[in-house]
Design a protein around this motif. Structure first.
Motif, PDB file in Angstrom:
ATOM      1  N   ALA A 549     -16.991  65.758 -34.787  1.00 28.52           N
ATOM      2  CA  ALA A 549     -16.147  64.554 -35.573  1.00 28.52           C
ATOM      3  C   ALA A 549     -16.345  63.834 -34.482  1.00 28.52           C
ATOM      4  N   ILE A 550     -16.293  63.249 -34.897  1.00 29.43           N
ATOM      5  CA  ILE A 550     -16.048  61.447 -33.651  1.00 29.43           C
ATOM      6  C   ILE A 550     -14.648  60.726 -34.426  1.00 29.43           C
ATOM      7  N   ARG A 551     -14.126  60.476 -33.879  1.00 29.03           N
ATOM      8  CA  ARG A 551     -13.066  59.524 -34.713  1.00 29.03           C
ATOM      9  C   ARG A 551     -12.593  58.242 -33.164  1.00 29.03           C
ATOM     10  N   HIS A 552     -12.822  57.443 -34.052  1.00 34.83           N
ATOM     11  CA  HIS A 552     -11.493  56.069 -33.411  1.00 34.83           C
ATOM     12  C   HIS A 552     -11.190  55.828 -33.887  1.00 34.83           C
ATOM     13  N   VAL A 553     -10.303  54.987 -32.834  1.00 33.88           N
ATOM     14  CA  VAL A 553      -8.530  55.205 -32.780  1.00 33.88           C
ATOM     15  C   VAL A 553      -8.243  53.814 -32.648  1.00 33.88           C
ATOM     16  N   LEU A 554      -8.545  52.289 -33.265  1.00 34.17           N
ATOM     17  CA  LEU A 554      -8.287  51.365 -33.583  1.00 34.17           C
ATOM     18  C   LEU A 554      -6.519  50.816 -33.490  1.00 34.17           C
ATOM     19  N   ARG A 555      -6.617  49.713 -32.333  1.00 29.35           N
ATOM     20  CA  ARG A 555      -4.772  49.218 -31.659  1.00 29.35           C
ATOM     21  C   ARG A 555      -5.092  47.346 -32.035  1.00 29.35           C
ATOM     22  N   PRO A 556      -4.793  47.015 -33.210  1.00 23.41           N
ATOM     23  CA  PRO A 556      -4.761  45.976 -33.200  1.00 23.41           C
ATOM     24  C   PRO A 556      -3.338  45.009 -32.746  1.00 23.41           C
ATOM     25  N   SER A 557      -3.018  43.981 -31.962  1.00 24.23           N
ATOM     26  CA  SER A 557      -1.927  43.768 -32.612  1.00 24.23           C
ATOM     27  C   SER A 557      -2.008  42.119 -31.910  1.00 24.23           C
ATOM     28  N   VAL A 558      -1.255  41.745 -32.453  1.00 25.70           N
ATOM     29  CA  VAL A 558      -1.055  39.821 -32.652  1.00 25.70           C
ATOM     30  C   VAL A 558       0.277  39.571 -31.912  1.00 25.70           C
ATOM     31  N   SER A 559       0.570  39.002 -31.116  1.00 24.90           N
ATOM     32  CA  SER A 559       2.312  38.076 -30.453  1.00 24.90           C
ATOM     33  C   SER A 559       2.167  36.439 -30.323  1.00 24.90           C
ATOM     34  N   TYR A 560       3.565  36.504 -30.454  1.00 21.54           N
ATOM     35  CA  TYR A 560       3.732  34.679 -31.019  1.00 21.54           C
ATOM     36  C   TYR A 560       4.789  34.844 -29.834  1.00 21.54           C
ATOM     37  N   ASN A 561       4.795  33.674 -28.819  1.00 20.37           N
ATOM     38  CA  ASN A 561       5.848  33.664 -27.754  1.00 20.37           C
ATOM     39  C   ASN A 561       6.160  32.571 -27.444  1.00 20.37           C
ATOM     40  N   ILE A 562       7.292  31.287 -27.539  1.00 20.65           N
ATOM     41  CA  ILE A 562       7.785  30.548 -27.571  1.00 20.65           C
ATOM     42  C   ILE A 562       8.454  30.020 -26.252  1.00 20.65           C
ATOM     43  N   ASN A 563       8.090  29.155 -25.097  1.00 21.23           N
ATOM     44  CA  ASN A 563       8.353  29.288 -23.468  1.00 21.23           C
ATOM     45  C   ASN A 563       8.406  27.472 -23.776  1.00 21.23           C
ATOM     46  N   ALA A 618     -13.762  62.869 -29.859  1.00 23.18           N
ATOM     47  CA  ALA A 618     -14.667  63.351 -30.175  1.00 23.18           C
ATOM     48  C   ALA A 618     -14.395  65.133 -30.259  1.00 23.18           C
ATOM     49  N   LYS A 619     -14.926  66.088 -31.015  1.00 24.26           N
ATOM     50  CA  LYS A 619     -14.678  67.473 -31.181  1.00 24.26           C
ATOM     51  C   LYS A 619     -16.239  67.829 -30.763  1.00 24.26           C
ATOM     52  N   VAL A 620     -16.115  68.460 -29.862  1.00 25.04           N
ATOM     53  CA  VAL A 620     -17.420  69.490 -29.694  1.00 25.04           C
ATOM     54  C   VAL A 620     -17.155  71.004 -29.678  1.00 25.04           C
ATOM     55  N   THR A 632     -12.472  62.694 -24.854  1.00 19.28           N
ATOM     56  CA  THR A 632     -12.630  61.822 -24.515  1.00 19.28           C
ATOM     57  C   THR A 632     -13.882  60.665 -24.677  1.00 19.28           C
ATOM     58  N   LEU A 633     -14.784  59.902 -25.454  1.00 21.34           N
ATOM     59  CA  LEU A 633     -15.331  59.616 -25.073  1.00 21.34           C
ATOM     60  C   LEU A 633     -15.599  58.004 -24.167  1.00 21.34           C
ATOM     61  N   LEU A 634     -14.706  57.178 -24.692  1.00 19.43           N
ATOM     62  CA  LEU A 634     -14.280  55.843 -24.355  1.00 19.43           C
ATOM     63  C   LEU A 634     -12.642  55.904 -23.788  1.00 19.43           C
ATOM     64  N   ASN A 635     -12.206  55.700 -23.048  1.00 20.10           N
ATOM     65  CA  ASN A 635     -10.344  55.501 -23.375  1.00 20.10           C
ATOM     66  C   ASN A 635     -10.335  54.084 -23.049  1.00 20.10           C
ATOM     67  N   ASN A 636      -9.204  54.042 -23.796  1.00 21.67           N
ATOM     68  CA  ASN A 636      -8.321  52.290 -23.970  1.00 21.67           C
ATOM     69  C   ASN A 636      -8.970  51.316 -23.764  1.00 21.67           C
ATOM     70  N   LEU A 637     -10.441  51.280 -23.927  1.00 18.08           N
ATOM     71  CA  LEU A 637     -11.020  49.828 -24.173  1.00 18.08           C
ATOM     72  C   LEU A 637      -9.934  48.661 -24.305  1.00 18.08           C
ATOM     73  N   ASN A 638     -10.019  48.066 -23.974  1.00 22.71           N
ATOM     74  CA  ASN A 638      -8.908  46.508 -24.500  1.00 22.71           C
ATOM     75  C   ASN A 638      -9.245  45.606 -24.044  1.00 22.71           C
ATOM     76  N   VAL A 639      -9.196  44.848 -25.011  1.00 27.25           N
ATOM     77  CA  VAL A 639      -9.691  43.273 -25.256  1.00 27.25           C
ATOM     78  C   VAL A 639      -8.725  42.454 -25.574  1.00 27.25           C
ATOM     79  N   SER A 640      -8.112  41.548 -24.891  1.00 24.15           N
ATOM     80  CA  SER A 640      -6.866  40.667 -24.930  1.00 24.15           C
ATOM     81  C   SER A 640      -7.296  39.191 -24.336  1.00 24.15           C
ATOM     82  N   THR A 641      -6.575  38.587 -25.072  1.00 21.89           N
ATOM     83  CA  THR A 641      -6.705  36.876 -24.516  1.00 21.89           C
ATOM     84  C   THR A 641      -5.876  36.115 -25.823  1.00 21.89           C
ATOM     85  N   SER A 642      -5.022  34.777 -24.758  1.00 20.41           N
ATOM     86  CA  SER A 642      -4.164  34.103 -25.753  1.00 20.41           C
ATOM     87  C   SER A 642      -4.709  32.958 -25.972  1.00 20.41           C
TER      88      SER A 642
END
Length: 886
Positions: A549-563, A618-620, A632-642
């Motif tokens: 088996a192959i598992r994909h864990v996706l963690r999207p997040s949206v933040s809003y900041n006012i300074n 993956a389970k092998v 683990t095939l790919l660990n914490n591939l993080n894409v971010s911007t603002s």
């Protein structure tokens, strides 16, 4: 009276004739573990009255004896013979031998070995009293005086093995020996070295005092000798002199190094005072102390000072310098006080100490660019709410620029989170019940100075004092059962005691800064919220393939900041056009510029942050029927911007990509990162509010990238042994350097490398294979570190750094270890700091050699000496450094 055939007589009164009672034959008794045999009854004269008191018994304790073959009593000789595995015990004295004779007339015992059928002298006597054990060829012991005469005795006292031809035991604490060999070698019959003395006085567990003593190496006499010798053997620490090592230096002449005195202050602390002296007048002083109190604390303190003269006085190249270094490490046992803790890690001194010190063999320290220190005390007050308080002094020093940043002190306090609307019973639910706040305080007294002004009055004049208060208010809740939402605001207040007013001097055409002393403060606040979730995607495979088996864990997040922008904390001054400007220019500033925490933000920002994290697993199954395992095939591939909604241009920040690719599970991972910018550059290589694709380029512009990995593996990883782990608690790491040995291994004063193992690698049974002439399983270890950085912020299009470093050791035999540390810099096309080394275990001796063949710190160090701590001063070491002036 078990062995004495004592005769008892009385004074005769009235008659001289007595009654003779004939002795009867003693019946034969079976052999037992402890056989008590009555002595023959002597002739007794009976008189009407006896006025003589009986003699006091000679033996004060019971004598127990056994033998395996036979025990024979000879009434005529008044002796008892014991044969084969014989043993006699008298009080705390025990004698075992092949043959033992008890003489009842003299109250003596004789012990010998026996000759077996092969003509070998076996079952040699073993004399034991308390913890002292002597193994001679034969022994004669007197029960009355407790004196003994021992031939070819062998005994161990701590690390010493003593072999004496004739030994006279005066009492249980003094032995006199003749023709004696004593050594720390494991093989007493054929030692690789020993000291030979004609006569010695031996006090067990205390000392050996000898007359003329000579040193033999491989049974060959050497010219090394002393008219007398004193060798302490106590297990307790004792004070004593430390013999220095000698050599020559290119710039300072001949020297004596590391000589001094060791003070055994108590069972909890000691002190070592060492000194160096060079024939050109240079000298050095070092004081080191270690202390420990079980279940309370432990630590060590070191102070080093060197006065160095280069060349000779009167020469044109003569120079002098003073360098020093202070190190202190203190750790508290967690069980000492759970609510408070004190710790210290100090390393400060002259920025050039590690580079200029001639008595510095730790090359890793020489390559360290930063010295840091921290002394802290923390206290937890178990009240409601809980309060944590800490007071610390910190220090950071750049050895290249000689800049020093120091805080004395730093006070921090924090209050635990308070939930004012939480229910009295049950878990917190909803936005209201999860509202919480806390209070944080931080105050600092910071100094910024240089190495030459450190701890001078000028340093304290430029102190920057300030405090900061922070009160975060947050809450979190679930939305539609799948979305996690958090929101909060943060209030900050900064206190300063010195501000800076700025103006422009038209005559001097310079900016004038006036320091205004007094209390001042500013307050800021901001708002933030975020929403995120976790999405799982799984793909299973049927059949007996490797991947189940192959598992994909996706963690999207949206933040809003006012300074918000705090423009009211800003002022301005005018630069007229007389300064070469085409028109007058207004310069805005804040009086809080240059204070401890800097000025508050002026520009209002309202930004949206986007982040997407990916993990592929993956389970092998290694073989058919085996249990599958997770990899683990790919660990914490993080894409971010603002995206700054309130910005007038360049609203989108560069897209950041970070990730890790596991190559060897739990051993090797390749870490990578890059930044992509959608905006173009103008002719001055500055970002402009124009898409790069509209400027004739690609969709994204690669601004920088980096790739790195570190790998440590050894032969134990392939043989199922213990995993190779870097030792973090080494001297280089404590001084701010690397925790590994990629810059080489540092050598201690006794010639050992700091991470050298004292014990050889055992086999599966836990013992060395001494019968094998070749080590088929050659232990080895290797450490790799690779890094590459690419820069293209302003069209440089260059690799700023690119290097591969390695360090490894190979144990070619159980006694030979060869290692190397080096690397290659692909940008500068040259080798990094390189060290070649080897170590040879000579049983009782240790021989090490390290060589830096090129570079600024080109040198070699050779050492050979006895491993035993008792004879550590018997050594020879030679060091040679390059002439740095050339």
């Amino acid at each position: 009276m078990l062995f004495s055939a004592a005769k008892i007589s009385a004074q005769e009164i009235g008659t001289k004739e007595g009654i003779r009672i004939p002795a009867e034959r003693e019946p034969v008794r079976p052999i037992q573990d402890s056989l008590v045999i009555q002595a023959p009854v002597p002739v007794i004269t009976i008189t009407p009255q006896d006025t003589v008191r009986p003699k006091k018994e000679v033996l004060t304790d019971q004598v127990v004896y056994t033998a395996e073959d036979y025990m024979r009593l000879s009434p005529r000789e008044n002796r008892l013979y014991l044969y084969n595995n014989a043993e006699v015990t008298y009080g705390d004295i025990n004698i075992t031998a092949g043959r033992i004779i008890l003489d009842n007339e003299r109250n003596e015992v004789y012990a010998y070995g026996i000759i077996d059928s092969a003509g070998t002298y076996t079952q040699k006597p073993v004399f034991t009293q308390a913890t002292n054990v002597v193994k001679p060829d034969s022994i004669r012991f007197n029960f009355d005086t407790e004196r003994a005469l021992v031939f070819n005795s062998r005994t161990e006292q701590g690390e010493f093995k003593v072999l004496g031809q004739i030994t006279k035991r005066e009492n249980d604490s003094v032995y006199y020996m003749k023709n004696v060999k004593f050594t720390t070698s494991e093989d007493l019959e054929n030692p690789d070295y020993y000291f030979y003395a004609r006569r010695i006085k031996f006090v067990p567990d205390k000392k050996i005092v000898s007359g003329l003593v000579n040193m033999y190496i491989a049974d060959v006499p050497t010219p090394l000798g002393l008219p007398f010798g004193y060798f302490p053997m106590t297990d307790e620490e004792t004070s004593g002199f430390i013999i220095p090592s000698f050599g020559d230096d290119n710039n300072r002449g001949y020297y004596l190094q590391n000589g001094g005195y060791y003070f055994a202050i108590s069972d909890y602390a000691d002190l070592t005072v060492l000194g160096d002296y060079y024939t050109n007048g240079s000298y050095g002083l070092r004081m080191e102390s270690s202390y420990a109190l079980r279940y309370r604390f432990r630590g060590n303190l070191s102070f080093r000072y060197e006065k160095m003269f280069n060349s000779e006085r009167g020469f044109p190249d003569f120079s002098e310098s003073s360098i020093y270094n202070i190190r202190w490490n203190h750790s508290q046992d967690p069980k000492a006080n759970p609510s408070s803790r004190f710790s210290a890690s100090v390393n400060l001194g002259s920025s050039t100490y590690y580079q200029e010190s001639t008595n510095q063999m730790n090359t890793g320290n020489r390559l360290t660019n930063t010295l840091s220190s921290s002394v802290s005390y923390s206290k937890t007050f178990n009240i409601q709410p809980q309060v944590n308080l800490s007071v610390a002094a910190t220090h950071s020093q750049n050895t290249n620029t000689q800049q020093i940043n120091m805080t004395l002190p730093t006070v921090q306090a924090s209050m635990a989170r308070v939930y004012p609307f939480e229910p009295k019973i049950g878990a917190k639910k909803g936005i209201i019940e999860n509202i919480n706040f806390q209070y944080n305080f931080r105050g600092e007294n910071r100094f910024q100075t240089t190495d030459s002004l450190f701890f001078t009055p000028e340093m304290f004049k430029n102190a920057i004092l300030g405090a900061q208060h922070s009160i975060p208010l947050t809450t979190n809740f679930k939305l539609f059962n799948y979305l996690s939402v958090s929101a909060g605001t943060n209030y900050n207040e900064a206190w300063v005691f010195k501000t800076f007013e700025r103006s422009y001097d038209e005559d001097a055409r310079v900016e004038v800064i006036d320091t205004v002393s007094g209390f001042d403060s500013y307050r800021t606040y901001n708002f933030n919220t975020s929403i995120g979730t976790t999405i799982y995607g799984t793909k299973t495979f049927s059949g007996d393939g490797k991947y189940q088996a192959i598992r994909h864990v996706l963690r999207p997040s949206v933040s809003y900041n006012i300074n918000p922008g705090f423009e009211h904390y800003y002022d301005s001054y005018l630069i007229p056009e007389t300064d070469g400007e085409s028109e007058p220019r207004v310069v805005e500033y804040s009086r809080f510029q240059g204070t401890l925490y800097g000025p508050p933000g002026k520009i209002f920002s309202s930004s949206i942050g986007l982040s997407l994290s990916n993990t592929f697993e993956a389970k092998v199954r290694d073989s058919v029927g085996a249990e599958p395992r997770k990899v683990t095939l790919l660990n914490n591939l993080n894409v971010s911007t603002s995206y700054n909604v309130a910005g007038d241009s360049l609203k989108l920040s560069p897209i950041s990509i970070r990730g890790s690719i596991p190559v060897v599970q739990n051993k090797l991972s390749i870490n990578f990162g890059t930044n992509l910018d959608i905006y173009a550059l103008n002719n001055s290589n500055r970002r402009i509010d124009k898409l790069n694709i509209d400027n004739g380029g690609s969709l994204f512009r690669l601004t920088n990238a980096n790739v790195s990995f570190g790998y440590s593996f050894s032969s134990r990883d392939f043989s199922g042994g213990k995993e190779n782990v870097n030792r973090l608690e080494n001297q280089t790491f404590r001084n701010g350097g690397r925790p590994d040995d990629l810059f080489g291994k540092d050598m201690d004063i006794d010639g050992t490398f700091y991470d050298e193992k004292e014990e050889d690698m055992p086999n599966e049974e836990g013992e060395e294979n001494e019968n094998s002439w070749y080590n088929f399983d050659i232990p080895w270890d290797l450490r790799l570190a690779y890094t590459m950085n690419y820069s293209n912020n302003a069209r440089q299009n260059q690799i700023s750094s690119h290097s591969l470093m390695f360090s490894g050791d190979v144990e070619f035999s159980p006694k030979w270890t060869v290692g190397a540390s080096s690397g290659y810099d692909f940008v500068n096309s040259g080798f990094t700091h390189t060290q070649l080394r080897f170590a040879r275990d000579l049983d009782s001796w240790r021989m090490t050699f390290s060589w830096t063949p090129f570079g600024v710190y080109k040198q070699w160090n050779f050492f050979i000496g006895i491993k035993s701590a008792l004879l550590r001063d018997i050594k020879y070491e030679k060091r040679r450094q390059r002439d740095r002036q050339l």
